[in-house]
Design an enzyme around this catalytic site. Structure first.
Site, short mmCIF file in Angstrom:
data_model
loop_
_atom_site.label_atom_id
_atom_site.label_comp_id
_atom_site.label_asym_id
_atom_site.label_seq_id
_atom_site.Cartn_x
_atom_site.Cartn_y
_atom_site.Cartn_z
NE ARG A 81 -3.07 -5.24 1.26
CZ ARG A 81 -3.68 -4.20 2.26
NH1 ARG A 81 -2.46 -4.51 3.54
NH2 ARG A 81 -3.61 -2.95 2.52
CD GLU A 118 -2.44 5.10 7.10
OE1 GLU A 118 -2.21 3.33 6.64
OE2 GLU A 118 -1.05 5.88 7.77
O1 LIG Z 1 -7.79 0.58 9.14
P1 LIG Z 1 -7.74 1.08 7.68
O2 LIG Z 1 -7.48 2.33 8.17
O3 LIG Z 1 -9.32 0.67 7.58
O4 LIG Z 1 -7.03 -0.04 7.18
C1 LIG Z 1 -7.07 -1.29 7.00
C2 LIG Z 1 -7.32 -1.81 5.59
O5 LIG Z 1 -6.51 -1.61 4.54
C3 LIG Z 1 -5.69 -2.48 3.54
O6 LIG Z 1 -7.15 -2.87 2.47
P2 LIG Z 1 -7.63 -1.74 1.61
O7 LIG Z 1 -8.87 -1.06 1.57
O8 LIG Z 1 -5.85 -0.51 1.00
O9 LIG Z 1 -7.19 -3.43 0.08
P3 LIG Z 1 -6.57 -3.88 0.10
O10 LIG Z 1 -6.50 -5.08 0.58
O11 LIG Z 1 -7.49 -4.12 -1.54
O12 LIG Z 1 -5.68 -3.46 -0.28
C4 LIG Z 1 -6.56 -3.52 4.67
O13 LIG Z 1 -5.71 -4.52 4.00
C5 LIG Z 1 -7.52 -3.19 5.42
O14 LIG Z 1 -8.49 -3.81 5.18
N1 LIG Z 2 0.31 1.06 6.60
C1 LIG Z 2 -0.81 0.78 5.64
N2 LIG Z 2 -0.22 -0.93 5.40
C2 LIG Z 2 -1.11 -2.04 5.11
N3 LIG Z 2 -2.23 -2.18 4.63
C3 LIG Z 2 -2.89 -0.75 5.80
N4 LIG Z 2 -4.25 -0.10 5.16
C4 LIG Z 2 -4.50 0.68 5.82
N5 LIG Z 2 -2.88 1.67 5.79
C5 LIG Z 2 -2.47 0.64 5.99
#
Ligand SMILES: O=P(O)(O)OC[C@H]1O[C@H](OP(=O)(O)OP(=O)(O)O)[C@H](O)[C@@H]1O
Ligand SMILES: Nc1ncnc2[nH]cnc12
Length: 193
Positions: A81, A118
């Protein structure tokens, strides 16, 4: 080679500078809360409606591109994202883009960092030669939750020779205290919940 000028962008909202409160409201109005995704107990913040609204997306990108005063050489985005934001901000500001990718996607020599987020665990990588020594890097992602992803990305940029001069997210989930993982580094969050 002729570089095309940015010119007016279709759908962009006019009317001068946007206040922090207005951009915060704009993001808030476009987030959908999805309970128990991708795991039971997680309240997922879905920002795809913001990306899908052209004028709102353009306004948010303009704020991110200008809040750092253009004082960066390159934008780094975190897969996946973060890519959406980083590509748009790089284009809007005339800076280059460096992708920070999930493991196994980059074809040349990388530096890598394992981390927990998370709702899981993963490994991020960046090309070892992605940054000129001392390059001023604006790091972008959509959400700051526990901070695991951001901490890993910051470490990778630094290992690869870049200097982080700004870190922006659209949304910070303050109850997960991601900032505590970032060693006092400044975080620009357009919306904090
Ligand atoms: O602060 P944190 O607990 O580390 O979470 C934040 C991360 O989680 C999500 O990515 P995700 O790994 O779900 O990947 P995506 O963007 O491919 O959906 C979001 O885009 C952040 O990069
Ligand atoms: N609660 C949440 N919603 C969207 N993106 C996330 N990445 C980590 N935690 C998330």
């Amino acid at each position: 080679m002729t570089v095309p000028s940015h010119g007016p962008i279709a759908g962009r909202v006019g009317g001068g500078p946007v206040t922090p409160a207005a951009v915060s409201d704009l993001i808030s109005a476009h987030v959908v809360d999805v309970p128990d995704f991708p795991k039971p107990g997680v309240g997922f913040k879905d920002l795809t409606p913001l990306f899908a609204d052209g004028p709102a997306f353009a306004q948010v990108i303009d704020v991110v591109a200008t809040e750092h005063g253009g004082a960066f050489d390159v934008v780094a985005g975190i897969e996946a994202r973060g890519f959406v934001l980083a590509a748009a901000v790089a284009y809007a500001s005339g800076a280059g883009l460096v992708p920070i990718r999930k493991a196994g996607k980059l074809p040349r020599k990388t530096v890598s960092a394992a981390y927990a987020l998370e709702y899981g665990e993963a490994v991020l990588e960046v090309h070892a030669d992605a940054f000129e020594p001392g390059a001023r890097v604006l790091l972008l992602d959509d959400v700051l939750a526990t901070g695991g992803t951001a901490a890993a990305a910051i470490s990778l940029v630094e290992q690869a020779g870049g200097e982080i001069v700004g870190f922006s997210v659209l949304m910070e989930l303050a109850f997960l205290d991601g900032r505590a993982r970032l060693g006092g580094r400044e975080v620009h969050a357009l919306l904090t919940v």
